[in-house]
Scaffold this motif. Structure first.
Motif, mmCIF file in Angstrom:
data_model
loop_
_atom_site.group_PDB
_atom_site.id
_atom_site.type_symbol
_atom_site.label_atom_id
_atom_site.label_comp_id
_atom_site.label_asym_id
_atom_site.label_seq_id
_atom_site.Cartn_x
_atom_site.Cartn_y
_atom_site.Cartn_z
ATOM 1 N N LYS A 105 -4.373 -1.951 73.510
ATOM 2 C CA LYS A 105 -4.428 -2.461 72.035
ATOM 3 C C LYS A 105 -3.193 -2.593 71.568
ATOM 4 C CE LYS A 105 -8.498 0.786 71.173
ATOM 5 N NZ LYS A 105 -8.767 2.137 70.423
ATOM 6 N N PRO A 106 -2.767 -3.869 71.773
ATOM 7 C CA PRO A 106 -1.468 -4.064 71.145
ATOM 8 C C PRO A 106 -1.270 -3.934 69.448
ATOM 9 C CG PRO A 106 -2.440 -6.171 72.241
ATOM 10 C CD PRO A 106 -3.498 -5.167 72.254
ATOM 11 N N ASN A 107 -0.309 -3.073 69.442
ATOM 12 C CA ASN A 107 0.087 -2.670 68.029
ATOM 13 C C ASN A 107 1.605 -2.322 68.108
ATOM 14 O OD1 ASN A 107 0.565 -1.073 65.838
ATOM 15 N ND2 ASN A 107 -1.606 -0.373 65.931
ATOM 16 N N PHE A 108 2.307 -2.935 67.633
ATOM 17 C CA PHE A 108 3.932 -2.739 67.502
ATOM 18 C C PHE A 108 4.206 -1.552 66.644
ATOM 19 C CE2 PHE A 108 8.049 -3.437 65.594
ATOM 20 C CZ PHE A 108 8.893 -3.475 66.820
ATOM 21 N N PRO A 109 3.732 -1.331 65.692
ATOM 22 C CA PRO A 109 4.263 0.001 64.845
ATOM 23 C C PRO A 109 3.845 1.111 65.481
ATOM 24 C CG PRO A 109 3.209 -1.729 63.197
ATOM 25 C CD PRO A 109 2.741 -2.189 64.651
ATOM 26 N N MET A 110 2.384 1.228 66.195
ATOM 27 C CA MET A 110 2.367 2.529 66.670
ATOM 28 C C MET A 110 3.340 2.575 68.099
ATOM 29 S SD MET A 110 0.424 5.090 66.748
ATOM 30 C CE MET A 110 -0.881 4.832 65.452
ATOM 31 N N ARG A 111 3.473 1.608 68.420
ATOM 32 C CA ARG A 111 4.506 1.798 69.773
ATOM 33 C C ARG A 111 5.879 2.138 69.542
ATOM 34 N NH1 ARG A 111 4.175 -3.462 71.563
ATOM 35 N NH2 ARG A 111 6.502 -3.840 71.274
ATOM 36 N N VAL A 112 6.286 1.713 68.213
ATOM 37 C CA VAL A 112 7.500 2.141 67.529
ATOM 38 C C VAL A 112 7.445 3.648 67.209
ATOM 39 C CG1 VAL A 112 8.944 1.782 65.492
ATOM 40 C CG2 VAL A 112 8.109 -0.119 66.736
ATOM 41 N N ALA A 113 6.337 4.346 66.739
ATOM 42 C CA ALA A 113 6.210 5.479 66.084
ATOM 43 C C ALA A 113 6.251 6.475 67.540
ATOM 44 C CB ALA A 113 5.039 5.596 65.562
ATOM 45 N N MET A 114 5.627 6.101 68.551
ATOM 46 C CA MET A 114 5.508 7.049 69.727
ATOM 47 C C MET A 114 6.928 7.004 70.046
ATOM 48 S SD MET A 114 2.463 8.262 69.746
ATOM 49 C CE MET A 114 2.519 8.136 67.917
ATOM 50 N N TYR A 115 7.659 5.857 70.361
ATOM 51 C CA TYR A 115 8.773 5.857 71.189
ATOM 52 C C TYR A 115 9.800 6.773 70.213
ATOM 53 C CZ TYR A 115 8.639 3.282 75.260
ATOM 54 O OH TYR A 115 8.352 2.953 76.637
ATOM 55 N N SER A 116 9.808 6.647 68.827
ATOM 56 C CA SER A 116 10.582 7.231 67.986
ATOM 57 C C SER A 116 10.492 8.940 68.204
ATOM 58 C CB SER A 116 10.520 6.932 66.584
ATOM 59 O OG SER A 116 10.685 5.648 66.235
ATOM 60 N N PHE A 117 9.179 9.206 68.357
ATOM 61 C CA PHE A 117 9.011 10.632 68.505
ATOM 62 C C PHE A 117 9.253 11.062 70.043
ATOM 63 C CE2 PHE A 117 5.370 9.880 65.244
ATOM 64 C CZ PHE A 117 6.252 10.163 64.054
ATOM 65 N N LEU A 118 9.330 10.371 70.806
ATOM 66 C CA LEU A 118 9.550 11.003 72.204
ATOM 67 C C LEU A 118 11.184 10.933 72.249
ATOM 68 C CD1 LEU A 118 7.660 8.524 74.554
ATOM 69 C CD2 LEU A 118 7.144 10.896 74.117
ATOM 70 N N MET A 119 12.093 9.944 71.612
ATOM 71 C CA MET A 119 13.288 9.999 71.611
ATOM 72 C C MET A 119 13.838 11.266 70.425
ATOM 73 S SD MET A 119 15.456 7.863 72.998
ATOM 74 C CE MET A 119 16.890 7.660 71.755
ATOM 75 N N LEU A 120 12.904 11.434 69.482
ATOM 76 C CA LEU A 120 13.383 12.735 68.723
ATOM 77 C C LEU A 120 13.356 13.933 69.510
ATOM 78 C CD1 LEU A 120 13.536 13.929 65.960
ATOM 79 C CD2 LEU A 120 10.980 13.774 65.568
ATOM 80 N N ALA A 121 12.385 13.999 70.424
ATOM 81 C CA ALA A 121 12.166 15.405 71.209
ATOM 82 C C ALA A 121 13.455 15.424 71.946
ATOM 83 C CB ALA A 121 11.103 15.313 72.106
ATOM 84 N N LEU A 122 13.938 14.550 72.598
ATOM 85 C CA LEU A 122 15.253 14.563 73.280
ATOM 86 C C LEU A 122 16.522 14.838 72.628
ATOM 87 C CD1 LEU A 122 14.727 11.301 75.782
ATOM 88 C CD2 LEU A 122 14.246 14.003 76.267
ATOM 89 N N THR A 123 16.669 14.244 71.280
ATOM 90 C CA THR A 123 17.698 14.393 70.538
ATOM 91 C C THR A 123 17.794 15.748 70.023
ATOM 92 O OG1 THR A 123 16.888 12.869 68.792
ATOM 93 C CG2 THR A 123 18.243 11.839 70.480
ATOM 94 N N PHE A 124 16.520 16.060 69.566
ATOM 95 C CA PHE A 124 16.446 17.407 68.581
ATOM 96 C C PHE A 124 16.860 18.687 69.512
ATOM 97 C CE2 PHE A 124 14.226 20.904 66.043
ATOM 98 C CZ PHE A 124 15.041 20.815 65.060
ATOM 99 N N GLN A 125 16.173 18.414 70.901
ATOM 100 C CA GLN A 125 16.424 19.291 71.627
ATOM 101 C C GLN A 125 18.084 19.640 72.270
ATOM 102 O OE1 GLN A 125 14.571 21.884 73.226
ATOM 103 N NE2 GLN A 125 15.836 22.459 74.839
ATOM 104 N N GLN A 126 18.614 18.405 72.129
ATOM 105 C CA GLN A 126 20.017 18.425 72.561
ATOM 106 C C GLN A 126 20.879 19.337 71.142
ATOM 107 O OE1 GLN A 126 22.602 15.245 74.103
ATOM 108 N NE2 GLN A 126 22.748 14.714 71.882
ATOM 109 N N PHE A 127 20.231 18.975 69.839
ATOM 110 C CA PHE A 127 20.777 19.562 68.762
ATOM 111 C C PHE A 127 20.767 20.924 68.722
ATOM 112 C CE2 PHE A 127 19.624 21.362 64.585
ATOM 113 C CZ PHE A 127 20.766 21.157 63.886
#
Length: 390
Positions: A105-127
Motif C-alpha cells: 500500500k504505497p504511502n509515503f507519509p505513513m512510511r515517514v511516520a513509522m521510520y520516525s518512531f523507530l528512530m525515536l525509540a533508539l535515540t530516546f533510549q540513548q537519552f
C-alpha cells in the motif's frame, strides 16, 4: 557536508579506539554506527541510478542499523546491558514498514511516520541511558541535550506525518516540516558524535589522571597522588585545627620472599598488603606505595593514640589466618609521626616517620614505633639506610 564530517568523526573515533581499546567502552560501536550512517547516505545519493524498490529498503534499514549501533555504543560506554533486542527489532521492523507502505500500500507519509518512531525509540533510549548513568558534568548534559533534541524532532516529524499531507508525498519535496527534519538530522549526524566524544574525552582525562596518581601494581596512590591528598588534607587541618598523622610501613625481609618464591609471588604479596592496609582505614584516610615494599598512610584528624590503634589493627589483620590464602606469611614494621605544628610540611613528617620505621627495624622488626619530636631526633642519614630495610 554532513557525510564528509561523519567520515572525519569516524576517523577520530577509530584513532581513539585504537589508542584506548579497553579503557573506553563503546568507541568501536560508535565507529561502526557512523560507517552505517555514511553508507546509508551513499545509498540515498544513488536514488535515480538504482531502482527505488531496491534502494529504499536497504538504505533505510542501514540507516536504522547505524543509529542502533550508536545506541549500543552509548550503553557500552556507561556499562549498561546492551539492548540488542531493540537494535534488531528496529531495523527488521524497518523492512516490514517498507514491505507494507512501499510495495503493498504505497504511502509515503505513513512510511515517514513509522521510520520516525523507530528512530525515536533508539535515540530516546540513548537519552535515558545518559540521564540515568551519565556523570553530572557539562559534557554529559551536552550529550543528553543533543539526544533529546533529536528525539523531539523525530517525535514531531512522526506526529506530523500521521496528519493528512503533513510530511509531504515525496522525499525531496516534503514541505517545511520535512525540510526542518532533514536539516536537524544532517546536523545531528555531526553533533551526536561530537557529544559522545565530549564524554569520552572526559572519561579519558579522568583515566589519565588516575594513572598518573596511582601505583599500577597495587592500585593505591603513588608519591604524586599522596602529595596531592596531603596538600588538601593539610589545608583542611589548618582551617579546622585538627591533627594529622603519617605512618611509614615496610615489609620485613621482602627480599627473602622474592628470592625464595619469585618476583611474581612478591608482587602478589604487595597487592595483598595494600589491601590489608586499605581495609583498616577510613574513607578520609589515604594509602600510597612509595616504591619497592614501602607504603605510606595519611591519617586525617588523627592523634597519636588513634594512629597507634590503626597500626595495631593492620598488624593484627596480618597475623590472622585468611582462608584460601596461598601467599607466604609476612610482617610489617611501622613508624608513626604526628604533625607537631600546622606549618610542618610533608617532607618533615615523612622524615620523622621514616626514622621511627628505621628504629622499628633495628629493634627487631614486626613492631610499631612512634617518632619523637623533631629536635630530639639525631641527624642520622636515614633515607639511604631505608633502602636496606629488608
Amino acid at each position: 557536508m554532513s557525510t564528509v564530517m561523519a567520515i572525519a568523526m569516524a576517523v577520530v573515533m577509530f584513532s581513539a579506539q585504537r589508542s584506548f581499546p579497553r579503557s573506553v567502552g563503546g568507541l568501536r560501536e560508535w565507529v561502526i554506527g557512523l560507517v552505517g550512517l555514511i553508507l546509508a547516505s551513499v545509498l540515498f545519493a544513488l536514488n535515480g541510478l538504482v531502482p527505488s524498490w531496491l534502494l529504499l529498503p536497504v538504505a533505510n534499514s542501514v540507516f536504522l542499523w547505524g543509529a542502533g549501533m550508536q545506541m549500543i555504543g552509548t550503553q557500552l560506554f556507561y556499562g549498561v546491558r546492551s539492548s540488542w533486542w531493540l537494535f534488531h527489532l528496529s531495523w527488521l521492523l524497518g523492512l516490514v514498514v517498507m514491505g507494507i507502505w512501499l510495495y503493498w500500500k504505497p504511502n509515503f507519509p505513513m512510511r515517514v511516520a513509522m521510520y520516525s518512531f523507530l528512530m525515536l525509540a533508539l535515540t530516546f533510549q540513548q537519552f535515558l541511558v545518559i540521564i540515568r548513568f551519565g556523570e553530572r558534568h557539562l559534557s554529559a548534559w551536552f550529550f543528553a541535550a543533543l539526544s533529546l533534541m533529536l528525539s523531539a524532532t523525530l517525535l514531531h516529524r512522526g506526529v506530523m506525518a500521521l496528519q493528512a499531507g503533513g510530511a509531504g508525498y515525496d522525499a525531496m519535496h516534503g514541505g517545511p516540516n520535512h525540510s526542518m527534519y532533514l536539516a536537524v538530522l544532517s546536523f545531528m549526524t555531526l553533533l551526536l558524535p561530537v557529544g559522545f566524544m565530549t564524554v569520552a574525552t572526559r572519561c579519558l582525562q579522568k583515566l589519565l589522571e588516575q594513572r598518573s596518581n596511582r601505583d599500577p601494581l597495587t592500585a593505591v596512590l603513588n608519591r604524586r597522588g599522596f602529595a596531592e591528598v596531603h596538600a588538601q588534607e593539610n589545608l583542611r587541618a589548618r582551617r579546622q585545627g585538627t591533627p594529622l598523622a603519617v605512618m611509614s610501613l615496610d615489609l620485613d625481609f621482602f627480599k627473602a620472599i622474592n628470592d625464595r618464591h619469585g618476583h611474581a609471588v612478591g608482587d602478589q604479596v604487595l597487592v595483598d598488603v595494600a589491601g590489608v592496609i586499605s581495609s583498616a582505614l577510613r574513607g578520609s584516610d589515604a594509602v600510597a606505595r612509595f616504591g619497592g615494599e614501602e607504603f605510606v598512610v595519611l591519617l586525617a584528624d588523627t592523634h597519636q593514640a588513634r594512629a597507634e590503634l590503626v597500626a595495631q589493627r593492620i598488624q593484627f589483620a596480618l597475623r590472622q589466618p585468611r582462608p584460601g590464602q596461598s601467599l607466604p606469611s609476612y610482617t610489617l614494621s611501622i613508624g608513626i609521626a604526628c604533625q607537631l605544628d600546622p606549618a610542618e610540611d610533608l617532607d618533615s613528617l615523612l622524615l620523622r616517620s621514616d626514622r621511627a620505621l628505621y628504629r622499628a627495624k633495628q629493634l627487631g622488626r614486626d613492631r610499631i614505633e612512634v617518632a619523637c619530636e623533631a629536635l630530639a631526633m639525631p641527624p642520622a642519614p636515614v633515607l639511604p639506610v631505608a633502602r636496606l630495610y629488608t
